[in-house]
Design an enzyme around this catalytic site. Sequence first.
Site, PDB file in Angstrom:
ATOM      1  N   CYS A   1       0.111  -7.566  50.644  1.00 10.59           N
ATOM      2  CA  CYS A   1      -0.963  -8.495  50.304  1.00 10.59           C
ATOM      3  C   CYS A   1      -2.359  -7.947  50.585  1.00 10.59           C
ATOM      4  CB  CYS A   1      -0.757  -9.807  51.049  1.00 10.59           C
ATOM      5  SG  CYS A   1       0.894 -10.462  50.809  1.00 10.59           S
TER       6      CYS A   1
ATOM      7  N   HIS B   1      -8.201 -14.475  54.505  1.00  8.71           N
ATOM      8  CA  HIS B   1      -6.904 -14.237  53.860  1.00  8.71           C
ATOM      9  C   HIS B   1      -6.234 -15.593  53.643  1.00  8.71           C
ATOM     10  CE1 HIS B   1      -3.560 -11.894  52.495  1.00  8.71           C
ATOM     11  NE2 HIS B   1      -2.750 -12.359  53.424  1.00  8.71           N
TER      12      HIS B   1
ATOM     13  N   GLU C   1      -5.366 -15.453  62.176  1.00  6.92           N
ATOM     14  CA  GLU C   1      -6.609 -15.014  61.546  1.00  6.92           C
ATOM     15  C   GLU C   1      -7.807 -15.742  62.167  1.00  6.92           C
ATOM     16  OE1 GLU C   1      -8.680 -14.144  57.193  1.00  6.92           O
ATOM     17  OE2 GLU C   1      -6.950 -15.501  57.285  1.00  6.92           O
TER      18      GLU C   1
ATOM     19  N   LYS D   1      -7.327 -19.019  48.082  1.00  9.06           N
ATOM     20  CA  LYS D   1      -5.907 -19.281  47.806  1.00  9.06           C
ATOM     21  C   LYS D   1      -5.625 -20.779  47.707  1.00  9.06           C
ATOM     22  CE  LYS D   1      -4.166 -15.006  49.918  1.00  9.06           C
ATOM     23  NZ  LYS D   1      -5.449 -14.410  50.373  1.00  9.06           N
TER      24      LYS D   1
ATOM     25  N   HIS E   1      -1.483 -17.447  46.180  1.00  7.69           N
ATOM     26  CA  HIS E   1      -1.544 -16.098  46.747  1.00  7.69           C
ATOM     27  C   HIS E   1      -1.165 -15.080  45.673  1.00  7.69           C
ATOM     28  CE1 HIS E   1      -1.476 -12.761  49.298  1.00  7.69           C
ATOM     29  NE2 HIS E   1      -0.744 -13.211  50.304  1.00  7.69           N
TER      30      HIS E   1
ATOM     31  N   PHE F   1       2.035  -7.836  54.857  1.00  9.17           N
ATOM     32  CA  PHE F   1       3.291  -7.596  55.575  1.00  9.17           C
ATOM     33  C   PHE F   1       3.347  -6.116  55.985  1.00  9.17           C
ATOM     34  CE2 PHE F   1       6.238 -11.088  53.604  1.00  9.17           C
ATOM     35  CZ  PHE F   1       5.494 -12.061  54.243  1.00  9.17           C
TER      36      PHE F   1
END
Length: 413
Positions: free
Chosen positions: A164, A303, A314, A335, A340, A399
Site C-alpha cells: 500500500c 494513510h 498512525e 480513503k 483503499h 504491509f
Amino acid sequence: MEKRRVVITGMGAITPIGNTVEEFWNGVKEQKVGIGPITKFDTTDYKVKIAAEVKDFVAKERMDFKSAKRMEAFSQYAIVAATEAMEDAGLKMEEEDPYRVGVIIGSGIGGLSSMEKEHEKILTKGPKRVSPMLIPMMISNMAAGNVSIALGCKGKCTNVVTACATGTHSIGDAMRAIQYGDADVMFAGGTESSITPIAVAGFTNLTALSSAEDPMRASIPFDKDRSGFVIGEGAGVVILEELEHAKKRGARIYAELAGYGATSDAYHITSPAEDGSGAAKAMELAMEEAGVKPEEVDYVNAHGTGTHHNDLFETRAIRRAFGDAADHLKVSSTKSMIGHLLGAAGAVELITCVKSVEEGYIHPTVGTTEPGEECDLDYVIGGPVHQEVKTAISNSLGFGGHNATLLVKKYEE
C-alpha cells in the site's frame, strides 16, 4: 553533488469518483463516496459485498484499442492517467531528449484477474489453453513498461512494489532520480485493479476489510466504529520535473515536491509498529529534507485505512513526529471517499495534497462521526476547511512495515 529542485507540472487520475483529475477533485469537494456493491463478480458466498470500483471507464475511448486488449486494467489505468498528466503538463516528447524522461509507476499486486482466469483454464481445460499473454498481462512492472512504450519515454523505467506504499515510494524514487541527475522529467505514481474473488477473500479472511453494508459507514477512518478498509482501484500519475527544465519550457508549476522519507518498521508482516516510530521517522525525514518545521505543516493526508491498528498507530506516529504541533494540524483520509486503492493510493492522495495547496481546501474525513479511543487529532469531521495550505504531507504505510512520506510545498522562487 547539490540536489536539484523538483516540481510537479502535470497530474492524471482514474478513481472511483472520477476518471480525470478534474472529475476526481470535484467529487472530493462534493464529498462523494465511490463505494457500492461489487459488480465484477458474484458475491453471494462472500462476507464482504462492497468495494470502490472505477466506473464508466472504457479503455478504447481513452487509448489505443488494440493495445488495450493486450493489457490488464491496471496497465490501462496507468496509461490513461499518464497521458492525462502529460497533456496537463503540456509536455511534448518530440521536444525532449527521450533518454532524460523516465517512468516509475508501481502496482502492489499487478494482474491478479488474469492469473485467476488462466488458472481456472488449467483446471478445466488443461495447460495448453492458457493464454500466451498471461505473463505480460500479469506482471506488475508492465504498467511502467506500457507507459514507456505508449509515450516514448526511454529513460529510467522501473516499478516499486511495497504493497500500500507503492505509489508513494514510486514518486519518492522518481524525485530522487531527478534530484541526482538521472532524469529531467519523470512519470511517477501507482495503479491497481485487484477487486477480484481471491483478493476479496484473502483480505476478508485476514480480517482487514470492512464488512459493513452501508457505503456511507463502510470506510470510516479513525471512527470508533471502524472495522476495516474498503478495497478500491484506480491510478494516479504525476509529472515531476527538475525546476530549471520546467521553467525553461514555460511549464505551469502546481507545487514543489520538497521532501521524501522512507523507513521500515522491522516489526510485523501486516501491523504497523504500535508506537508509530517507523512512520514518525518517515515524516521527520521528509520535513528535514524540505527544511520545514513541524509547526509549518498545515495538512496531513493520512494513510487512514479504517483498520483499528492502522488508525491508532498512525495517530501515535503523527503525535510522535509533530509533538505539540500535532494539536494544530488538519488530518484527513481520502480513503473515506474512494476506499483503499492499494498500490495507487499514495499517488492519488498526493494529487489530493497538491490540489489542497493549490485551492486552500482541506476535505473532511467523510462518514466519520466520532473518533475512536486515542484517536485524538483534528480529523476534519463534519465538513471541509477552507484555509491557506502552504505545506502538506501524504503518508502511506504498507504491509511488511513499509513507511513512506511525501511533502509538497507551495512553489516559491
